[in-house]
Design a protein around this motif. Structure first.
Motif, PDB file in Angstrom:
ATOM      1  N   GLY A 163     -12.093   8.544   8.398  1.00  0.00           N
ATOM      2  CA  GLY A 163     -10.655   8.346   7.925  1.00  0.00           C
ATOM      3  C   GLY A 163     -10.048   6.983   8.578  1.00  0.00           C
ATOM      4  O   GLY A 163      -9.377   5.936   7.882  1.00  0.00           O
ATOM      5  N   ILE A 164     -10.276   6.985   9.673  1.00  0.00           N
ATOM      6  CA  ILE A 164      -9.398   5.771  10.293  1.00  0.00           C
ATOM      7  C   ILE A 164     -10.275   4.596  10.196  1.00  0.00           C
ATOM      8  O   ILE A 164      -9.411   3.600   9.836  1.00  0.00           O
ATOM      9  N   ALA A 165     -11.576   4.553   9.761  1.00  0.00           N
ATOM     10  CA  ALA A 165     -12.345   3.542   9.319  1.00  0.00           C
ATOM     11  C   ALA A 165     -11.808   2.892   8.020  1.00  0.00           C
ATOM     12  O   ALA A 165     -11.597   1.661   7.550  1.00  0.00           O
ATOM     13  N   MET A 166     -11.445   3.959   7.222  1.00  0.00           N
ATOM     14  CA  MET A 166     -11.100   3.590   5.940  1.00  0.00           C
ATOM     15  C   MET A 166      -9.480   2.978   5.972  1.00  0.00           C
ATOM     16  O   MET A 166      -9.271   2.074   5.301  1.00  0.00           O
ATOM     17  N   LEU A 167      -8.662   3.595   6.735  1.00  0.00           N
ATOM     18  CA  LEU A 167      -7.451   2.983   6.736  1.00  0.00           C
ATOM     19  C   LEU A 167      -7.483   1.459   7.512  1.00  0.00           C
ATOM     20  O   LEU A 167      -6.776   0.695   6.869  1.00  0.00           O
ATOM     21  N   THR A 168      -8.689   1.316   8.268  1.00  0.00           N
ATOM     22  CA  THR A 168      -8.458   0.037   9.038  1.00  0.00           C
ATOM     23  C   THR A 168      -9.290  -1.109   8.019  1.00  0.00           C
ATOM     24  O   THR A 168      -8.619  -2.168   7.994  1.00  0.00           O
ATOM     25  N   PHE A 169      -9.907  -0.497   7.228  1.00  0.00           N
ATOM     26  CA  PHE A 169     -10.439  -1.644   6.185  1.00  0.00           C
ATOM     27  C   PHE A 169      -9.319  -1.872   5.034  1.00  0.00           C
ATOM     28  O   PHE A 169      -9.444  -2.956   4.538  1.00  0.00           O
ATOM     29  N   ALA A 170      -8.671  -0.768   4.727  1.00  0.00           N
ATOM     30  CA  ALA A 170      -7.683  -0.865   3.939  1.00  0.00           C
ATOM     31  C   ALA A 170      -6.291  -1.967   4.217  1.00  0.00           C
ATOM     32  O   ALA A 170      -6.016  -2.851   3.688  1.00  0.00           O
ATOM     33  N   LEU A 171      -6.272  -2.033   5.726  1.00  0.00           N
ATOM     34  CA  LEU A 171      -5.186  -2.727   6.233  1.00  0.00           C
ATOM     35  C   LEU A 171      -5.632  -4.333   6.320  1.00  0.00           C
ATOM     36  O   LEU A 171      -4.975  -5.130   5.892  1.00  0.00           O
ATOM     37  N   VAL A 172      -7.042  -4.525   6.540  1.00  0.00           N
ATOM     38  CA  VAL A 172      -7.560  -5.791   6.482  1.00  0.00           C
ATOM     39  C   VAL A 172      -7.627  -6.346   5.134  1.00  0.00           C
ATOM     40  O   VAL A 172      -7.137  -7.422   4.892  1.00  0.00           O
ATOM     41  N   MET A 173      -7.951  -5.477   4.089  1.00  0.00           N
ATOM     42  CA  MET A 173      -8.262  -5.788   2.725  1.00  0.00           C
ATOM     43  C   MET A 173      -6.920  -6.141   2.252  1.00  0.00           C
ATOM     44  O   MET A 173      -6.573  -7.129   1.416  1.00  0.00           O
ATOM     45  N   SER A 174      -5.829  -5.459   2.479  1.00  0.00           N
ATOM     46  CA  SER A 174      -4.312  -5.493   2.202  1.00  0.00           C
ATOM     47  C   SER A 174      -3.784  -7.004   2.430  1.00  0.00           C
ATOM     48  O   SER A 174      -3.274  -7.723   1.953  1.00  0.00           O
ATOM     49  N   ALA A 175      -4.220  -7.458   3.750  1.00  0.00           N
ATOM     50  CA  ALA A 175      -3.664  -8.494   4.238  1.00  0.00           C
ATOM     51  C   ALA A 175      -4.248  -9.838   3.522  1.00  0.00           C
ATOM     52  O   ALA A 175      -3.730 -10.749   3.494  1.00  0.00           O
ATOM     53  N   ARG A 176      -5.530  -9.614   3.268  1.00  0.00           N
ATOM     54  CA  ARG A 176      -6.514 -10.653   2.513  1.00  0.00           C
ATOM     55  C   ARG A 176      -5.770 -10.857   0.986  1.00  0.00           C
ATOM     56  O   ARG A 176      -5.766 -11.905   0.600  1.00  0.00           O
ATOM     57  N   MET A 177      -5.293  -9.638   0.601  1.00  0.00           N
ATOM     58  CA  MET A 177      -4.866  -9.826  -1.020  1.00  0.00           C
ATOM     59  C   MET A 177      -3.417 -10.434  -0.730  1.00  0.00           C
ATOM     60  O   MET A 177      -3.089 -11.294  -1.476  1.00  0.00           O
ATOM     61  N   GLY A 178      -2.511 -10.272   0.307  1.00  0.00           N
ATOM     62  CA  GLY A 178      -1.392 -11.008   0.508  1.00  0.00           C
ATOM     63  C   GLY A 178      -1.642 -12.530   0.706  1.00  0.00           C
ATOM     64  O   GLY A 178      -0.591 -13.317   0.015  1.00  0.00           O
ATOM     65  N   ILE A 179      -2.725 -12.790   1.496  1.00  0.00           N
ATOM     66  CA  ILE A 179      -3.016 -14.119   1.651  1.00  0.00           C
ATOM     67  C   ILE A 179      -3.146 -14.716   0.192  1.00  0.00           C
ATOM     68  O   ILE A 179      -2.914 -15.832  -0.213  1.00  0.00           O
ATOM     69  N   PHE A 180      -4.149 -14.202  -0.758  1.00  0.00           N
ATOM     70  CA  PHE A 180      -4.591 -14.519  -1.782  1.00  0.00           C
ATOM     71  C   PHE A 180      -3.446 -14.562  -2.900  1.00  0.00           C
ATOM     72  O   PHE A 180      -3.112 -15.785  -3.652  1.00  0.00           O
ATOM     73  N   GLN A 181      -2.399 -13.710  -2.786  1.00  0.00           N
ATOM     74  CA  GLN A 181      -1.195 -13.891  -3.528  1.00  0.00           C
ATOM     75  C   GLN A 181      -0.236 -15.106  -3.236  1.00  0.00           C
ATOM     76  O   GLN A 181       0.228 -15.649  -4.118  1.00  0.00           O
ATOM     77  N   GLU A 182      -0.353 -15.271  -1.887  1.00  0.00           N
ATOM     78  CA  GLU A 182       0.570 -16.428  -1.463  1.00  0.00           C
ATOM     79  C   GLU A 182       0.068 -17.470  -1.817  1.00  0.00           C
ATOM     80  O   GLU A 182       0.821 -18.623  -2.416  1.00  0.00           O
ATOM     81  N   THR A 183      -1.317 -17.789  -1.928  1.00  0.00           N
ATOM     82  CA  THR A 183      -1.725 -19.211  -2.460  1.00  0.00           C
ATOM     83  C   THR A 183      -1.699 -19.131  -4.011  1.00  0.00           C
ATOM     84  O   THR A 183      -1.343 -20.276  -4.484  1.00  0.00           O
ATOM     85  N   LEU A 184      -1.846 -18.083  -4.624  1.00  0.00           N
ATOM     86  CA  LEU A 184      -1.545 -18.119  -6.183  1.00  0.00           C
ATOM     87  C   LEU A 184      -0.175 -18.375  -6.440  1.00  0.00           C
ATOM     88  O   LEU A 184       0.220 -19.254  -7.438  1.00  0.00           O
ATOM     89  N   TYR A 185       0.913 -17.891  -5.789  1.00  0.00           N
ATOM     90  CA  TYR A 185       2.395 -18.040  -6.009  1.00  0.00           C
ATOM     91  C   TYR A 185       2.627 -19.644  -5.834  1.00  0.00           C
ATOM     92  O   TYR A 185       3.467 -19.995  -6.388  1.00  0.00           O
ATOM     93  N   LYS A 186       2.137 -20.062  -4.737  1.00  0.00           N
ATOM     94  CA  LYS A 186       2.236 -21.584  -4.406  1.00  0.00           C
ATOM     95  C   LYS A 186       1.730 -22.232  -5.614  1.00  0.00           C
ATOM     96  O   LYS A 186       2.311 -23.499  -5.861  1.00  0.00           O
TER      97      LYS A 186
END
Length: 332
Positions: A163-186
């Motif tokens: 469960g901890i590994a799943m939360l860690t993976f989701a945390l990193v993936m969420s940050a990556r999605m945030g960066i992807f969104q940032e570049t798209l919005y720019k």
């Protein structure tokens, strides 16, 4: 008026959402998929009617980019909710998700080549330390709760670590999605309502992979204790009532954050969301009597201190307090 209304929506919607989710998870820990599916259907339906005008409005951002974003968003949502099936207590779940700043900063440095001030690095160290303390204390509680035999205790710990590994993976993936969104919005401009619709609409076929689990939990929900719904007067299984409340409050929460981003600076949004998480955590501990030791409180305080330091709340408050005097000196 708009800002105050948005803050009310965030606090009422998001806090109520956490309560309804805990009521669902306490009865059926593996119900994350049906909860995610219901939320996606509701928000996609609302967006189809009001955002795309029944599909007549063309997207401003190319669909190929949405497919990438949606794949990440779907994975994050499913994993975050499914992690609750692995002995993850709701308070730890909330604290862990508050660590998104760490992942955002690390990926920002690696991908966007960003550089940060010393205070930012200090805040991330505090958040990391706070999450580490809470995670270690929770791990000890898992061991204590399964003292029956060494084999049972080890098995429960391994289950929890998944469960901890799943939360860690989701945390990193969420940050990556945030960066992807940032570049798209720019590149294409901000279209947050459109992104909200496509993020919830396009993943719907993916729930076919989880259809068996969703169907089984729908049957479990049907077998739950029937209650009379106030005002309407209908009799309905209580788990469906909790799910409806969860879906509606999730929508209210998202809408509140959306309004807030259009009305306020990002600093204010971050501060409001952080305070909301803290209130949700306190309520979860007190109302549901979740196990929370003194070390958990220390870890939580360190996480929120780090978050506030990252958003530079202290310097903003000081600037606001001495603002008039500073302006007068500058004018002279």
């Amino acid at each position: 008026m708009g800002t105050a209304f948005a803050i009310c929506l965030v606090f009422i919607g998001c806090c109520s959402n956490v309560v309804s989710l805990e009521l669902l998870v306490r009865e059926f820990p593996g119900c994350g998929n049906i909860v995610t599916f219901a939320q996606f259907v509701f928000i996609a339906l609302e967006g189809f009617i009001f955002e795309t005008n029944f599909g007549r409005k063309k997207p401003a951002i190319p669909m190929s980019n949405y497919v990438i974003m949606v794949t990440m968003f779907f994975t994050i949502s499913v994993i975050n909710n499914y992690a609750l099936n692995f002995n993850i207590a709701m308070p730890l779940h909330m604290i862990f998700r508050s660590g998104s700043l760490i992942a955002n900063m690390i990926l920002g440095i690696i991908i966007l080549k960003k550089r940060y001030s010393v205070s930012k690095y200090l805040s991330i160290a505090l958040v990391s330390a706070g999450i580490f303390i809470c995670t270690i204390m929770s791990a000890r509680q898992v061991n204590v709760a399964n003292e029956g035999s060494e084999e049972q205790g080890f098995s429960a710990l391994m289950h929890w670590l998944v469960g901890i590994a799943m939360l860690t993976f989701a945390l990193v993936m969420s940050a990556r999605m945030g960066i992807f969104q940032e570049t798209l919005y720019k590149k294409y401009g901000k279209h947050s309502k459109e992104a909200l619709f496509y993020n919830h609409c396009l993943p719907l076929p993916g729930f076919l992979l989880l259809s068996t689990n969703i169907y089984n939990h729908a049957i479990y929900f049907n077998q739950s204790t029937p209650v009379v719904v106030p005002v309407v007067g209908l009799t309905m299984p209580i788990m469906w009532v909790y799910l409806i409340i969860n879906v509606i409050t999730q929508y209210v929460c998202i809408r509140g954050v959306f309004i807030l981003t259009t009305e306020c600076a990002s600093l204010t949004v971050t501060l409001v969301v952080t305070l909301r998480k803290f209130l949700s955590l306190i309520f979860s501990i007190l109302y549901f009597q979740n196990p929370f030791t003194a070390w958990h409180w220390v870890g939580t305080a360190v996480v929120f201190l780090g978050t506030l330091l990252y958003t530079e709340v202290w310097s903003s408050v000081q600037a606001a307090l001495r603002g008039p005097g500073v302006k007068e000196k500058k004018a002279e």
